[in-house]
Design an enzyme around this catalytic site. Structure first.
Site, mmCIF file in Angstrom:
data_model
loop_
_atom_site.group_PDB
_atom_site.id
_atom_site.type_symbol
_atom_site.label_atom_id
_atom_site.label_comp_id
_atom_site.label_asym_id
_atom_site.label_seq_id
_atom_site.Cartn_x
_atom_site.Cartn_y
_atom_site.Cartn_z
ATOM 1 N N THR A 1 -21.233 10.986 -37.680
ATOM 2 C CA THR A 1 -20.082 11.160 -36.792
ATOM 3 C C THR A 1 -19.926 12.614 -36.362
ATOM 4 O O THR A 1 -19.754 12.907 -35.175
ATOM 5 C CB THR A 1 -18.783 10.753 -37.525
ATOM 6 N N VAL A 2 -19.979 13.539 -37.333
ATOM 7 C CA VAL A 2 -19.739 14.952 -37.009
ATOM 8 C C VAL A 2 -20.888 15.534 -36.200
ATOM 9 O O VAL A 2 -20.668 16.214 -35.196
ATOM 10 C CB VAL A 2 -19.493 15.774 -38.300
ATOM 11 N N VAL B 1 -13.300 23.258 -44.568
ATOM 12 C CA VAL B 1 -11.923 23.120 -45.053
ATOM 13 C C VAL B 1 -10.990 22.775 -43.901
ATOM 14 O O VAL B 1 -10.926 23.486 -42.901
ATOM 15 C CB VAL B 1 -11.433 24.425 -45.736
ATOM 16 N N GLU C 1 -16.367 27.211 -41.438
ATOM 17 C CA GLU C 1 -15.004 26.887 -41.004
ATOM 18 C C GLU C 1 -14.732 25.384 -41.127
ATOM 19 O O GLU C 1 -13.627 24.962 -41.482
ATOM 20 C CB GLU C 1 -14.814 27.336 -39.551
ATOM 21 N N GLY D 1 -10.921 20.640 -41.485
ATOM 22 C CA GLY D 1 -11.438 20.246 -40.166
ATOM 23 C C GLY D 1 -11.153 21.226 -39.056
ATOM 24 O O GLY D 1 -11.631 22.360 -39.064
ATOM 25 N N LYS E 1 -12.286 21.981 -51.466
ATOM 26 C CA LYS E 1 -11.651 22.823 -50.457
ATOM 27 C C LYS E 1 -10.755 23.879 -51.107
ATOM 28 O O LYS E 1 -10.716 25.031 -50.672
ATOM 29 C CB LYS E 1 -10.834 21.961 -49.496
#
Lengths: 446, 446
Positions: free
Chosen positions: A30-31, A150, A147, A152, A223
Site C-alpha cells: 500500500t505505502v 512515526v 519521518e 504517518g 514509535k
C-alpha cells in the site's frame, strides 16, 4: 563571514532543471504504491520544491504480477531487494519492506554502506537497530531519514528534531497507533466488546490479519522509543520501553471511565526526571477535556513539552498510503535539497546514555475495577488490602446491588507507586470475595 | 552518485567544536530577552544539535539601561540597529524590532544585502515585503528565516514548507491570534462583554495598550498571508486578505452560538479552488465538536489539508517569550547546520501568481441575529427580505416574548453567496421593525 556561517546553497531557478534524483523502492505494498502515485501525481510541485525532479527508477517487491493500480512496467525490477543498494541508476533507496531484521535490515545496511542515502518507514528497524545504523550513515556521510516511521503524515520527527531543537523536552508521547485508537473509539461509541470491534476493524482493513503488533502495543512502543531518543538526545533504546496492549480493555471499563469523566486511550509516554527516562505504552484513563481525549478513530496525536515552548500538539493520520507517502516524499525532498539533520538530532558521538527508569518505580494514580460477591464487609476487606499495600484511596464506588451475586467495585487511587499497586492487586486477587483478576488502568492528565 | 545526489554535510563529532555562530539581536523586548536567555540556558544542548556553539555577540535596542533580567554588559551595543548589518563580529542578524517598515525593514534589507542571513519574528514585514526580501536573499545566497512569525512555538512554517512539501494543499488556517482567542474564550466562560474582557486582558498583558492590530484581525491576516503563500506556492499577498476583527462580537451572540452547538472563534482561512485562492480572517461559528473549537485561551492552532496527507493540526502557544524564542533559535540551529529551505518553499522565480478570489464571491452558511420589535408579522417581514435577496433559510428562532418590546431573532442560512447575504443584511437593516444593525457571523466546519 564565509568561513564561519555556512552559506546555504542556492535554490534559484538555475537549479530547477538539474538532474533528477533517482529513487529505488523496496516493497510495493500500500505505502510503496502510494509513494509511486504521489511522485507521479505531484511531479511538478515536488520538482519545484526539491529544486529538481524526483523520479522512481527501480523497484523490488515479492510479486511482480500483482495488480497495484499503478503502471510499473517501465521501471527496473529487482527480485532481490539488496540489488537496489548497488544499482547504478538508484541514488536513494526507499525501504518499505518492514520488519526489524531480515531483508529490510540487510538492504538498509548495504545501501548506507555503499554510500547511498536511505529513506524508510520502518519503525521496528529504527527502534531496534537505529543507533547502529545512524553511526553507519554518519561514517559514510549519507542520510538516514525516517519521518514516515512515526505518526504517518504528521511531520513529528522534523518537528522534534528541528522545530523544537532549541528546547529541553521533558515529556513526549501520545496516541501512536491508529488501530488501537480506532478500536477504543468504536468500543466507546457502540458499547461493543473488544473482540467484536477488532473483527470489524480487520474486515475494514484497519487491523491486520495478525493484529498483535498493533493491539499488544509493540508498534506504539517502536514509535515511542524513536521519539524518546530524539527528544532526550540518547541512543534509541526499544528494550527499555514498558509495553501493555489493549486486549484486556472491557466494554464495562470504558463505560465506567465515561461515567467518571474519562476516556480510555492507548498512550505512549516518555518523560524525563531526575530519576531517569521513563518510557511506557499502556492503556490510560485521560480526562474527557484533555486534548488527546478528543483525538478519535484512526487519528494519531503527539504532545511534546519543552522548557521554553510549553506544550505543542500535532495531530493527523498516522497510517495509510497517502499520509505515509507524504512523509516519505518529504524526506526525499529534503535529500534533494541537500538537507540532512543529524539522524538522532545530534552527532551519535555526542548522545548521552541517560539511565532508564524501570516501570516498578513509576508513580501515578490508578483506576481499579473488581468484580466481587455483593455481601456485607466486602468494601472493608478491599479497603484493608489496599491500606496494607500502602495505597491511598481517592474514591470507591459499588455499581449496582445484587446481594450474594457479582457486582463491580470501581476504585480510584491518589498518586501511588507502581510496586505498591502491584502488591495491592496481588492481595486483592487472593481475596475470596474477588471473583476475577482485578482490572487496572493507569490515570494520566493527558 | 556524488554528482547527482547532493551529499549531506557531515554532522560527526568533529564539527562539535568548530567556531561559534555569532548572533546580533535587534530589539530587546520580551522576545529578544527570551532568545538571549534560551541561548544561555540551553547552550550545551543547542551546541550539540547545531554542531557548534551559537552565541549572542551584539545587541541593539532603544533603551540601554532598562532592566531585562539578563546581563548584556559583555555584548557589543549598537544604538543604531542598522550597524548590526555591518558588524564584523555578527554572522547572523536576528530582527525582533517589529513593524512592516521603518528600522526593521531597513535592517533586514541591509543585512541580506551584505550577505548576512536574517532570522526574524516580524510577521508584518514578511507579509508585506516578503516576496521582495526573498528575491534579495536568493540573489545574495543567504537565508531569510521566519519560523517565529507565525504561531510562535508551533513549528508550522517548517511543517508546511518541509514536512508537507510533497502535498498539494487545498486549505490552511486556524486560530492565529492568541489575544483574540483568549478574549473569546473568556467571554464564553464568564458571560461578560467584549470591552470588559479586553480591559482585563490588557491588565494581564495578553493584549497591548493599543490592541487594534490583534483585535481587528490584522495580526492574524499577516500570518494567514504567509501561510497561504507557503501552502499554495504563490508570492505572499497581504493586500488580498479579507479582514474582520472581533470588536462587534457580543456576549449575546456567544450565548446563542452555544445554544446552537457552536463556539465563536476568530479564524484565518486560506483555501484554493478552481475559482482562485481565497484568504479571509473573520469571526466564525464552529461546531463545538470541531478540533479548533477545543483550542482555548492563548493557544493557537493551524490546520492544513492536503491531497495525500489529509488533515493535519498543530497546536501550541502562539506568543510569549519562551515559545517565540524556541522558534527563533530553531531557525538559528538550521542555519548553523547549513540548512536553508527556499524562503517560500520553492525558488521565487518558480512561484506562480494564482488569482485571488474576492470576498464577494465567497460562499458559505451564515448566522444572523436581529433585534426586532416583537409584534405580529415580524417573522414574515424578515423571511421575505431574505427571500428577495436570494438567501435560503435553514432555521429561524425568536428568543423570548415581549409584545411591543425588543426581542432577538436568530437565523441560520443554508449555503449562500456573500453578495446575496450582504444584500439581505442591507434590506433587513432598512426594515422599521429591525432596531439595530444585524449581527452576521459566518459558519465554518472547523
Amino acid at each position: 563571514m564565509s568561513d564561519v556561517a555556512e552559506k546555504p546553497r542556492q535554490h534559484g531557478a538555475d537549479r530547477a532543471c538539474t538532474t533528477a534524483l533517482r529513487i529505488g523502492i523496496a516493497g510495493l505494498g500500500t505505502v510503496g504504491a502510494g509513494v509511486v502515485r504521489l511522485l507521479r501525481a505531484n511531479a511538478d510541485l515536488v520538482a519545484a520544491r526539491a529544486g529538481r525532479p524526483i523520479v522512481v527508477t527501480a523497484i523490488s517487491a515479492r510479486d511482480r504480477a500483482r495488480e497495484r493500480g499503478i503502471d510499473v512496467s517501465d521501471l527496473r525490477w529487482h527480485d532481490d531487494s539488496g540489488a537496489l543498494a548497488t544499482d547504478p541508476e538508484v541514488d536513494v533507496v526507499v525501504e518499505l519492506i518492514g520488519g526489524a531484521d531480515g531483508p529490510a535490515a540487510r538492504l538498509v545496511e548495504a545501501a548506507l554502506d555503499a554510500g547511498k542515502p536511505v529513506v524508510t518507514a520502518n519503525k521496528a528497524l529504527i527502534a531496534v537497530h537505529g543507533a547502529r545504523l545512524a553511526r553507519l550513515a554518519e561514517s559514510r556521510g549519507v542520510a538516514l531519514a525516517f519521518e514516515a516511521a512515526v505518526a504517518g503524515g504528521i511531520p513529528v520527527i522534523k518537528a522534534v528534531r528541528e522545530g523544537l531543537a532549541a528546547d529541553r523536552l521533558t515529556r513526549i508521547g501520545g496516541i501512536l497507533n491508529g488501530t488501537c485508537n480506532y478500536i477504543l473509539t468504536t468500543m466507546r461509541e457502540t458499547g461493543r466488546d473488544f473482540a467484536s470491534v477488532l473483527a470489524d476493524a480487520q474486515a475494514l482493513g484497519y487491523a491486520e490479519a495478525d493484529p498483535s503488533t498493533d493491539i499488544d502495543g509493540i508498534d506504539a512502543a517502536h514509535k515511542l522509543a524513536i521519539l524518546a531518543a530524539l527528544a532526550f538526545g540518547r541512543p534509541v533504546d526499544f528494550a527499555s520501553v514498558h509495553v501493555e496492549g489493549i486486549r484486556r480493555i472491557s466494554a464495562q471499563d470504558i463505560d465506567f471511565a465515561r461515567q467518571l469523566g474519562y476516556r480510555i486511550k492507548l498512550l505512549g509516554i516518555a518523560s524525563r526526571s531526575a530519576a531517569g527516562i521513563e518510557t511506557r505504552v499502556h492503556p490510560c484513563l485521560v480526562p474527557q477535556s484533555a486534548p488527546v481525549a478528543q483525538v478519535e478513530g484512526v487519528f494519531n496525536a503527539v504532545v511534546a513539552e519543552g522548557d521554553f515552548v510549553g506544550r505543542v500538539m500535532l495531530e493527523g493520520r498516522g497510517a495509510g498510503a497517502g499520509p505515509t507517502a507524504t512523509a516519505v516524499v518529504a524526506d526525499l525532498i529534503d535529500l534533494a535539497r541537500g538537507h540532512a539533520a543529524p539522524v538522532w538530532g545530534a552527532a551519535s558521538a555526542t548522545l548521552q546514555s541517560a539511565s532508564s527508569m524501570p516501570m516498578s518505580q513509576h508513580r501515578g494514580a490508578y483506576y481499579l475495577r473488581l468484580n466481587v460477591t455483593d455481601r456485607p464487609g466486602v468494601i472493608a476487606e478491599v479497603a484493608a488490602a489496599l491500606r496494607d499495600a500502602g495505597v491511598s484511596l481517592k474514591s470507591m464506588l459499588q455499581h449496582g446491588r445484587a446481594p450474594g451475586e457479582a457486582v463491580a467495585i470501581v476504585l480510584l487511587t491518589h498518586e501511588t507507586g507502581e510496586s505498591s499497586m502491584q502488591k495491592a492487586i496481588e492481595r486483592l486477587a487472593g481475596l475470596s470475595v474477588v471473583l476475577e483478576p482485578p482490572a487496572m488502568i493507569r490515570i494520566e492528565a493527558g
